[in-house]
Design a protein around this motif. Structure first.
Motif, mmCIF file in Angstrom:
data_model
loop_
_atom_site.group_PDB
_atom_site.id
_atom_site.type_symbol
_atom_site.label_atom_id
_atom_site.label_comp_id
_atom_site.label_asym_id
_atom_site.label_seq_id
_atom_site.Cartn_x
_atom_site.Cartn_y
_atom_site.Cartn_z
ATOM 1 N N VAL A 188 0.841 -1.198 0.000
ATOM 2 C CA VAL A 188 0.000 0.000 0.000
ATOM 3 C C VAL A 188 0.879 1.251 0.000
ATOM 4 O O VAL A 188 1.842 1.347 0.767
ATOM 5 N N GLU A 191 -0.217 6.690 -3.071
ATOM 6 C CA GLU A 191 -0.959 6.787 -4.328
ATOM 7 C C GLU A 191 -2.308 6.078 -4.218
ATOM 8 O O GLU A 191 -3.311 6.533 -4.777
ATOM 9 N N ASP A 192 -2.341 4.972 -3.490
ATOM 10 C CA ASP A 192 -3.595 4.235 -3.312
ATOM 11 C C ASP A 192 -4.635 5.096 -2.593
ATOM 12 O O ASP A 192 -5.824 5.054 -2.914
ATOM 13 N N TYR A 195 -6.183 7.687 -5.021
ATOM 14 C CA TYR A 195 -7.243 7.102 -5.844
ATOM 15 C C TYR A 195 -8.494 6.834 -5.004
ATOM 16 O O TYR A 195 -9.627 7.052 -5.456
ATOM 17 N N ALA A 196 -8.283 6.355 -3.778
ATOM 18 C CA ALA A 196 -9.417 6.086 -2.892
ATOM 19 C C ALA A 196 -10.192 7.365 -2.609
ATOM 20 O O ALA A 196 -11.434 7.377 -2.618
ATOM 21 N N VAL A 203 -8.754 3.243 2.548
ATOM 22 C CA VAL A 203 -8.168 1.906 2.430
ATOM 23 C C VAL A 203 -8.102 1.259 3.809
ATOM 24 O O VAL A 203 -7.597 1.861 4.762
ATOM 25 N N THR A 223 -6.379 -5.880 1.646
ATOM 26 C CA THR A 223 -6.656 -4.448 1.675
ATOM 27 C C THR A 223 -7.830 -4.187 0.741
ATOM 28 O O THR A 223 -7.929 -4.778 -0.333
ATOM 29 N N MET A 225 -10.876 -1.143 -0.726
ATOM 30 C CA MET A 225 -11.444 0.195 -0.804
ATOM 31 C C MET A 225 -12.755 0.182 -0.018
ATOM 32 O O MET A 225 -13.649 -0.615 -0.316
#
Length: 248
Positions: A188, A191-192, A195-196, A203, A223, A225
């Motif tokens: 993770v 960047e994740d 987007y979330a 996350v 993991t 969303m």
């Protein structure tokens, strides 16, 4: 198989013995030294204690996940003893007693939740403060939340053991924990979370188990969303949260 004695617990360590201590064996005065030694099979010790009608309390989730059916049978065979393990799975909720007593007349169809406080602390820091994975892991270790090495937490293995226990209690199915697909939080990145955020999500590391229409059970740790309208999205820090769905 050859029996190897690795530790002997006595009241007086300094007392002279009239027998020879086996090579490689350590004499200790604190029972915790044996209980916390990962090289010693605690399942045998617990089974023997239950067979003697003793009351056993443990939070060893890996041991319970691997041996829960046998432990439950042992308690049935010797009602004078008891086996309690509330602290093994999200002890602050509590979920073990809830599933054992409050859903007796219901059919549980799914369980989903945050089952590891260390990873939830780390992901919360990344989401709220924009801290990097390495920085939050270092902080979690410094605060004593993460073990060293932290693999059981960050790889999702701790949550997987807990999910295996909940599967037995909620669905009556013993699921070997190694058969549960598991993906932790090590990949993770910030960047994740970007987007979330665009998808109005955050996350979280979740343990999920559900009954399929054909009667089979699906379970995984990964993991995910989580939409901000979901109550799990607002559970931050070292807190845990379990959502149980059932039908009468």
């Amino acid at each position: 198989a050859e029996l190897q004695i690795v530790k002997i617990c006595v009241r007086d360590v300094a007392k002279k013995r009239d027998f020879e201590i086996p090579a490689g064996c350590e004499v200790v005065g604190d029972p915790k030294s044996i209980l916390e030694d990962d090289t010693i099979d605690m399942a045998d010790i617990i089974m023997a204690a239950i067979a003697k009608g003793k009351h056993v309390v443990t939070g060893n989730k890996a041991l319970i996940a691997a041996n829960l059916p046998e432990l439950q049978q042992a308690v049935k065979a010797v009602p004078a003893g008891s086996f309690s393990y509330e602290a093994a799975v999200c002890g602050g909720i509590p979920i073990i007693q809830t599933l054992k007593h409050d859903y007796v007349g219901d059919r549980v169809t799914s369980i989903m939740g945050i089952m590891n406080g260390t990873t939830n602390f780390m992901l919360s820091k990344m989401a709220i403060e924009g801290a990097s994975y390495d920085d939050v892991l270092a902080e979690a270790t410094k605060l004593g939340y993460a073990e060293s090495p932290p693999d059981f937490d960050v790889e999702g293995w701790d949550a997987r053991s807990k999910l295996a226990i909940l599967c037995k209690l909620a669905f009556g199915v013993h699921v070997p924990e190694e058969s549960i697909p598991c993906m932790g939080i090590t990949r993770v990145s910030l960047e994740d979370f970007k987007y979330a955020h665009q998808m109005k999500c955050t996350v979280k590391l979740l343990g999920v188990a559900s009954m399929n229409p054909d009667g089979t059970l699906s379970a995984h740790v990964s993991t995910c969303m989580v939409h901000l309208t979901n109550q799990l999205s607002g559970v931050n820090g070292v807190l845990n949260c379990i959502s149980v769905t059932s039908s009468v």
